[in-house]
Design a protein around this motif. Structure first.
Motif, mmCIF file in Angstrom:
data_model
loop_
_atom_site.group_PDB
_atom_site.id
_atom_site.type_symbol
_atom_site.label_atom_id
_atom_site.label_comp_id
_atom_site.label_asym_id
_atom_site.label_seq_id
_atom_site.Cartn_x
_atom_site.Cartn_y
_atom_site.Cartn_z
ATOM 1 N N TYR A 32 15.636 65.896 -22.987
ATOM 2 C CA TYR A 32 16.305 65.656 -24.275
ATOM 3 C C TYR A 32 15.329 65.019 -25.259
ATOM 4 O O TYR A 32 15.199 65.477 -26.397
ATOM 5 N N TRP A 33 14.644 63.956 -24.870
ATOM 6 C CA TRP A 33 13.757 63.257 -25.804
ATOM 7 C C TRP A 33 12.536 64.095 -26.167
ATOM 8 O O TRP A 33 12.046 64.025 -27.299
ATOM 9 N N HIS A 34 12.061 64.895 -25.238
ATOM 10 C CA HIS A 34 10.959 65.811 -25.569
ATOM 11 C C HIS A 34 11.400 66.781 -26.671
ATOM 12 O O HIS A 34 10.708 66.954 -27.675
ATOM 13 N N ILE A 35 12.549 67.375 -26.494
ATOM 14 C CA ILE A 35 13.081 68.315 -27.485
ATOM 15 C C ILE A 35 13.417 67.588 -28.773
ATOM 16 O O ILE A 35 13.107 68.063 -29.869
ATOM 17 N N HIS A 42 19.787 65.205 -33.574
ATOM 18 C CA HIS A 42 20.443 64.936 -32.299
ATOM 19 C C HIS A 42 21.256 66.149 -31.837
ATOM 20 O O HIS A 42 21.159 66.556 -30.675
ATOM 21 N N ALA A 43 22.031 66.721 -32.731
ATOM 22 C CA ALA A 43 22.878 67.870 -32.363
ATOM 23 C C ALA A 43 22.028 69.060 -31.917
ATOM 24 O O ALA A 43 22.337 69.714 -30.913
ATOM 25 N N ALA A 77 11.571 73.821 -21.894
ATOM 26 C CA ALA A 77 12.123 72.962 -22.945
ATOM 27 C C ALA A 77 11.364 73.135 -24.258
ATOM 28 O O ALA A 77 11.972 73.187 -25.337
ATOM 29 N N THR A 78 10.057 73.237 -24.172
ATOM 30 C CA THR A 78 9.236 73.441 -25.374
ATOM 31 C C THR A 78 9.592 74.757 -26.043
ATOM 32 O O THR A 78 9.785 74.805 -27.268
ATOM 33 N N LEU A 141 3.687 65.163 -26.134
ATOM 34 C CA LEU A 141 3.578 65.273 -24.678
ATOM 35 C C LEU A 141 2.590 64.253 -24.109
ATOM 36 O O LEU A 141 2.809 63.712 -23.028
ATOM 37 N N ARG A 142 1.545 63.977 -24.831
ATOM 38 C CA ARG A 142 0.539 63.012 -24.352
ATOM 39 C C ARG A 142 0.977 61.576 -24.610
ATOM 40 O O ARG A 142 0.934 60.730 -23.718
#
Length: 182
Positions: A32-35, A42-43, A77-78, A141-142
């Motif tokens: 979720y947080w990556h996306i 948020h939605a 996800a990415t 990501l890093r």
């Protein structure tokens, strides 16, 4: 105790429902947080996260272990985040007005999940969102997910050297943005 990836994969093949619950409990928040860092809203992040796990469940039988389960999940996800960005491209307002590669802040102001009292955090988000998508992705990501350059290379279908270069460029752009006066 947190299950390891082999236990999750084994559980999915033996008891798909229980295994998928393990997978969700282990990866849902990180995905979720990556996306969310990429799509901002948020939605939209919730929708993309849900679609990510549907895609994971449907294609888990194709996971061959050539990369870590986490790298494979982050790649899905990415891709889902990038699809979401593309779908909502016309809904966003560019920060620069000129650079179509530049990510946008269109809906950040109306998102109740953004803490606007932390001005430094808001400024950092603006700096990250001003990056081209590839640099933004590598930086997130890093910096946030603390993945290795090799893992990021697998997720982004790149090389570790390209990832390092993109991260370095992104970091310098963010430093310049943070040091500039508005």
């Amino acid at each position: 105790m947190r299950p390891n990836d082999k236990e999750i994969i084994s559980a999915i093949s033996e008891e798909p429902e229980r295994g998928f619950r393990l997978l969700m409990s282990d990866y849902k928040e990180a995905v979720y947080w990556h996306i969310r860092r990429l799509v901002v809203s948020h939605a939209d992040a919730q929708d993309a996260t849900q679609e990510t796990f549907i895609r994971i469940f449907r294609s888990l039988h194709r996971f061959r272990g050539e990369s870590s389960l986490a790298s494979w999940i982050y790649r899905i996800a990415t891709n889902e985040a990038l699809r979401s960005i593309e779908r909502h491209k016309s809904d966003r307002v560019s920060l620069s007005g000129a650079d179509t590669e530049t990510r946008t802040l269109g809906n950040i102001a109306t998102d109740e999940y953004v803490n606007f009292d932390d001005l430094e955090a808001v400024r950092l988000q603006k700096a990250i969102l001003s990056l081209p998508t590839k640099q933004q992705l590598v930086f997130n990501l890093r910096y946030y997910d603390e993945l290795s350059y090799d893992e990021i290379a697998k997720i982004t279908d790149s090389t570790a050297d390209n990832v390092k270069a993109n991260y370095h460029i992104a970091k310098n752009k963010i430093i310049d943005f943070m040091n500039s006066t508005d």
